[in-house]
Design an enzyme around this catalytic site. Sequence first.
Site, PDB file in Angstrom:
ATOM      1  N   ASP A   1       0.828  -1.214   0.000  1.00  0.00           N
ATOM      2  CA  ASP A   1       0.000   0.000   0.000  1.00  0.00           C
ATOM      3  C   ASP A   1       0.865   1.267   0.000  1.00  0.00           C
ATOM      4  OD1 ASP A   1       0.998  -0.174   2.596  1.00  0.00           O
ATOM      5  OD2 ASP A   1      -0.936   0.070   3.597  1.00  0.00           O
ATOM      6  N   GLU A   2       2.188   1.109   0.242  1.00  0.00           N
ATOM      7  CA  GLU A   2       3.048   2.298   0.346  1.00  0.00           C
ATOM      8  C   GLU A   2       3.212   3.018  -0.991  1.00  0.00           C
ATOM      9  OE1 GLU A   2       6.455   1.871   2.934  1.00  0.00           O
ATOM     10  OE2 GLU A   2       5.509   0.206   3.970  1.00  0.00           O
TER      11      GLU A   2
ATOM     12  N   TYR B   1      12.047   2.791  -1.143  1.00  0.00           N
ATOM     13  CA  TYR B   1      11.365   1.484  -1.177  1.00  0.00           C
ATOM     14  C   TYR B   1      10.036   1.598  -1.914  1.00  0.00           C
ATOM     15  CZ  TYR B   1       8.224  -2.234   0.441  1.00  0.00           C
ATOM     16  OH  TYR B   1       7.293  -3.248   0.477  1.00  0.00           O
TER      17      TYR B   1
ATOM     18  N   ASP C   1      12.982  11.040  14.236  1.00  0.00           N
ATOM     19  CA  ASP C   1      12.023  10.507  13.269  1.00  0.00           C
ATOM     20  C   ASP C   1      12.724  10.025  11.996  1.00  0.00           C
ATOM     21  OD1 ASP C   1       9.574   9.762  12.343  1.00  0.00           O
ATOM     22  OD2 ASP C   1       8.703  11.780  12.300  1.00  0.00           O
TER      23      ASP C   1
HETATM   24  P1  NAD Z   1      11.499 -10.020   3.320  1.00  0.00           P
HETATM   25  O1  NAD Z   1      12.494  -8.912   3.295  1.00  0.00           O
HETATM   26  O2  NAD Z   1      11.220 -10.719   4.603  1.00  0.00           O
HETATM   27  O3  NAD Z   1      11.919 -11.140   2.263  1.00  0.00           O
HETATM   28  C1  NAD Z   1      12.384 -10.838   0.986  1.00  0.00           C
HETATM   29  C2  NAD Z   1      13.009 -12.098   0.399  1.00  0.00           C
HETATM   30  O4  NAD Z   1      13.443 -11.793  -0.945  1.00  0.00           O
HETATM   31  C3  NAD Z   1      14.238 -12.582   1.168  1.00  0.00           C
HETATM   32  O5  NAD Z   1      14.151 -13.978   1.372  1.00  0.00           O
HETATM   33  C4  NAD Z   1      15.401 -12.246   0.250  1.00  0.00           C
HETATM   34  O6  NAD Z   1      16.502 -13.145   0.374  1.00  0.00           O
HETATM   35  C5  NAD Z   1      14.740 -12.341  -1.115  1.00  0.00           C
HETATM   36  N1  NAD Z   1      15.438 -11.554  -2.142  1.00  0.00           N
HETATM   37  C6  NAD Z   1      15.879 -10.275  -2.051  1.00  0.00           C
HETATM   38  N2  NAD Z   1      16.478  -9.912  -3.198  1.00  0.00           N
HETATM   39  C7  NAD Z   1      16.375 -10.972  -4.040  1.00  0.00           C
HETATM   40  C8  NAD Z   1      16.777 -11.202  -5.374  1.00  0.00           C
HETATM   41  N3  NAD Z   1      17.427 -10.273  -6.096  1.00  0.00           N
HETATM   42  N4  NAD Z   1      16.493 -12.397  -5.939  1.00  0.00           N
HETATM   43  C9  NAD Z   1      15.859 -13.365  -5.226  1.00  0.00           C
HETATM   44  N5  NAD Z   1      15.477 -13.207  -3.951  1.00  0.00           N
HETATM   45  C10 NAD Z   1      15.730 -12.017  -3.365  1.00  0.00           C
HETATM   46  O7  NAD Z   1      10.172  -9.391   2.706  1.00  0.00           O
HETATM   47  P2  NAD Z   1       8.647  -9.687   3.074  1.00  0.00           P
HETATM   48  O8  NAD Z   1       8.260  -8.826   4.220  1.00  0.00           O
HETATM   49  O9  NAD Z   1       8.425 -11.148   3.131  1.00  0.00           O
HETATM   50  O10 NAD Z   1       7.932  -9.079   1.778  1.00  0.00           O
HETATM   51  C11 NAD Z   1       7.685  -9.896   0.635  1.00  0.00           C
HETATM   52  C12 NAD Z   1       7.015  -9.068  -0.444  1.00  0.00           C
HETATM   53  O11 NAD Z   1       5.800  -8.522   0.065  1.00  0.00           O
HETATM   54  C13 NAD Z   1       7.842  -7.881  -0.913  1.00  0.00           C
HETATM   55  O12 NAD Z   1       7.681  -7.769  -2.309  1.00  0.00           O
HETATM   56  C14 NAD Z   1       7.239  -6.696  -0.183  1.00  0.00           C
HETATM   57  O13 NAD Z   1       7.390  -5.514  -0.938  1.00  0.00           O
HETATM   58  C15 NAD Z   1       5.784  -7.125  -0.120  1.00  0.00           C
HETATM   59  N6  NAD Z   1       5.027  -6.573   1.017  1.00  0.00           N
HETATM   60  C16 NAD Z   1       5.505  -6.713   2.292  1.00  0.00           C
HETATM   61  C17 NAD Z   1       4.744  -6.212   3.353  1.00  0.00           C
HETATM   62  C18 NAD Z   1       5.223  -6.364   4.780  1.00  0.00           C
HETATM   63  O14 NAD Z   1       4.580  -5.817   5.688  1.00  0.00           O
HETATM   64  N7  NAD Z   1       6.279  -7.111   5.061  1.00  0.00           N
HETATM   65  C19 NAD Z   1       3.534  -5.572   3.099  1.00  0.00           C
HETATM   66  C20 NAD Z   1       3.073  -5.462   1.772  1.00  0.00           C
HETATM   67  C21 NAD Z   1       3.831  -5.978   0.737  1.00  0.00           C
HETATM   68  P1  TYD Z   2       8.149  -0.816   9.581  1.00  0.00           P
HETATM   69  O1  TYD Z   2       7.867  -2.079  10.318  1.00  0.00           O
HETATM   70  O2  TYD Z   2       9.570  -0.501   9.217  1.00  0.00           O
HETATM   71  O3  TYD Z   2       7.194  -0.814   8.306  1.00  0.00           O
HETATM   72  P2  TYD Z   2       6.856   0.382   7.255  1.00  0.00           P
HETATM   73  O4  TYD Z   2       7.847   1.471   7.427  1.00  0.00           O
HETATM   74  O5  TYD Z   2       6.996  -0.317   5.950  1.00  0.00           O
HETATM   75  O6  TYD Z   2       5.443   0.807   7.567  1.00  0.00           O
HETATM   76  O7  TYD Z   2       7.613   0.402  10.452  1.00  0.00           O
HETATM   77  C1  TYD Z   2       6.255   0.479  10.847  1.00  0.00           C
HETATM   78  C2  TYD Z   2       6.066   1.800  11.557  1.00  0.00           C
HETATM   79  O8  TYD Z   2       6.823   1.778  12.778  1.00  0.00           O
HETATM   80  C3  TYD Z   2       6.596   2.983  10.785  1.00  0.00           C
HETATM   81  O9  TYD Z   2       5.738   4.093  11.008  1.00  0.00           O
HETATM   82  C4  TYD Z   2       7.963   3.255  11.387  1.00  0.00           C
HETATM   83  C5  TYD Z   2       7.783   2.840  12.833  1.00  0.00           C
HETATM   84  N1  TYD Z   2       8.981   2.298  13.500  1.00  0.00           N
HETATM   85  C6  TYD Z   2       9.381   2.830  14.750  1.00  0.00           C
HETATM   86  O10 TYD Z   2       8.780   3.755  15.287  1.00  0.00           O
HETATM   87  N2  TYD Z   2      10.480   2.284  15.339  1.00  0.00           N
HETATM   88  C7  TYD Z   2      11.209   1.276  14.774  1.00  0.00           C
HETATM   89  O11 TYD Z   2      12.223   0.831  15.360  1.00  0.00           O
HETATM   90  C8  TYD Z   2      10.772   0.752  13.516  1.00  0.00           C
HETATM   91  C9  TYD Z   2      11.520  -0.372  12.836  1.00  0.00           C
HETATM   92  C10 TYD Z   2       9.635   1.284  12.921  1.00  0.00           C
END
Ligand code: NAD
Ligand code: TYD
Length: 362
Positions: A137-138, A162, A293
């Site tokens: 959603d970002e 990002y 921040d």
């Molecule tokens: P993560 O950082 O935990 O995992 C990312 C994985 O991708 C890792 O295993 C890493 O080794 C692999 N990777 C990185 N670069 C690579 C490359 N060049 N080739 C192959 N593998 C590679 O991320 P996540 O939190 O599991 O997120 C997964 C997906 O979901 C991402 O596309 C992220 O943008 C999306 N997403 C995440 C969130 C969240 O809250 N975590 C929310 C919405 C969408």
């Molecule tokens: P994060 O888990 O990094 O996800 P995103 O930035 O993708 O939303 O952060 C979630 C929220 O928490 C974000 O507003 C930043 C804040 N945050 C802190 O206040 N302290 C921290 O140490 C971290 C990692 C995040």
Amino acid sequence: MDSFTPNNILVTGGAGFIGSNFIRHLLSSNSDVTITNLDALTYAGSQLGLTSCADNNRYEFAQGSITDSSLVTTILHNKEIDTIVHFAAESHVDRSITGPEAFIDTNIVGTFRLLDAARTVWGDNLASRRFLHVSTDEVYGTLSATDPAFTETTPFAPNSPYAASKASSDLLARSYFHTYDFPVITTNCSNNYGPFQFPEKLIPLMIVNALAGKPLPIYGDGQQVRDWLYVDDHCAAISRAISAGELGSTYNVGGNNEMPNMDIVHSICDLLDELQPRDDTKSYREQIEFVEDRPGHDRRYAVDASRIANELGWTPSESFATGIRKTVDWYLKNSEWLEAIKTEQHRKWLSENYTKRSKPAA
Ligand code: NAD
Ligand code: TYD
């Protein structure tokens, strides 16, 4: 009604947080599919979360990058892949601020190479193929307190490197549908939490720091708002989108659960106070510290997930209260995973830095 049944799935980034949860979810809920997990095993990727899949003959791991077109092409051919679920990404906003280049390489160039390799290998057989692009959603930017939630038609306005790299990958995916009829579906999801999340994101970092007696760093005033979704609900939404999503469409996925960061941290402290009280019996809230921040910090995200609810019948089943309790409980019971992942990350850091330092001067 479902219109598509995957057979041989390529999961990219399946050693990461959501990808590994998705693989476990799929192997247990579907007895037919085969899965190839292509992951570069960056600092965020680990096979420690996939030990339960290792002996499953429907699962295979391949270490490598999505930027490696010839490797991707070989896997698509050899494994007769009909479905790609694309998680691989650099995913942490803070790291994108200090080192944006890896985000451009993987999230933009990598997604392009993956799309293009699949387009080439799949040729005209597109009706029986799917590419599910997992996004965030970002891409929509930030909201004020009174703005309506993001819908699928909210214009993109990414604010961090990002978010900009993910928005670029979403637009590439979109262009492949419009230009080549390539069978892409995109999901834009809010903040996930749950088991196996690397302890750099807010929720696992707070749990881990609290237990280690370290400060709990709150950026700015802690009143930034995110929508939080339990990871299993996200996995279920992705499965629905693969089987019933409309080609070329995007679906917002959210937990209908907006919360300020401060409330999240308080609820984690309160659960830990209950489940594993501090030796001095004071609350973990004592460890909260306000820090500088994040630059360009988005104030509020909120997701209108009514399209996926109305059209695909997906709604989240976990409330924040139940999901965060499961999550805290999981981290308490999985300290061995945590220690192992920290050791593994340290080893990777040492090897990367040793390699850099030991390169001969040009
Ligand atoms: P993560 O950082 O935990 O995992 C990312 C994985 O991708 C890792 O295993 C890493 O080794 C692999 N990777 C990185 N670069 C690579 C490359 N060049 N080739 C192959 N593998 C590679 O991320 P996540 O939190 O599991 O997120 C997964 C997906 O979901 C991402 O596309 C992220 O943008 C999306 N997403 C995440 C969130 C969240 O809250 N975590 C929310 C919405 C969408
Ligand atoms: P994060 O888990 O990094 O996800 P995103 O930035 O993708 O939303 O952060 C979630 C929220 O928490 C974000 O507003 C930043 C804040 N945050 C802190 O206040 N302290 C921290 O140490 C971290 C990692 C995040």
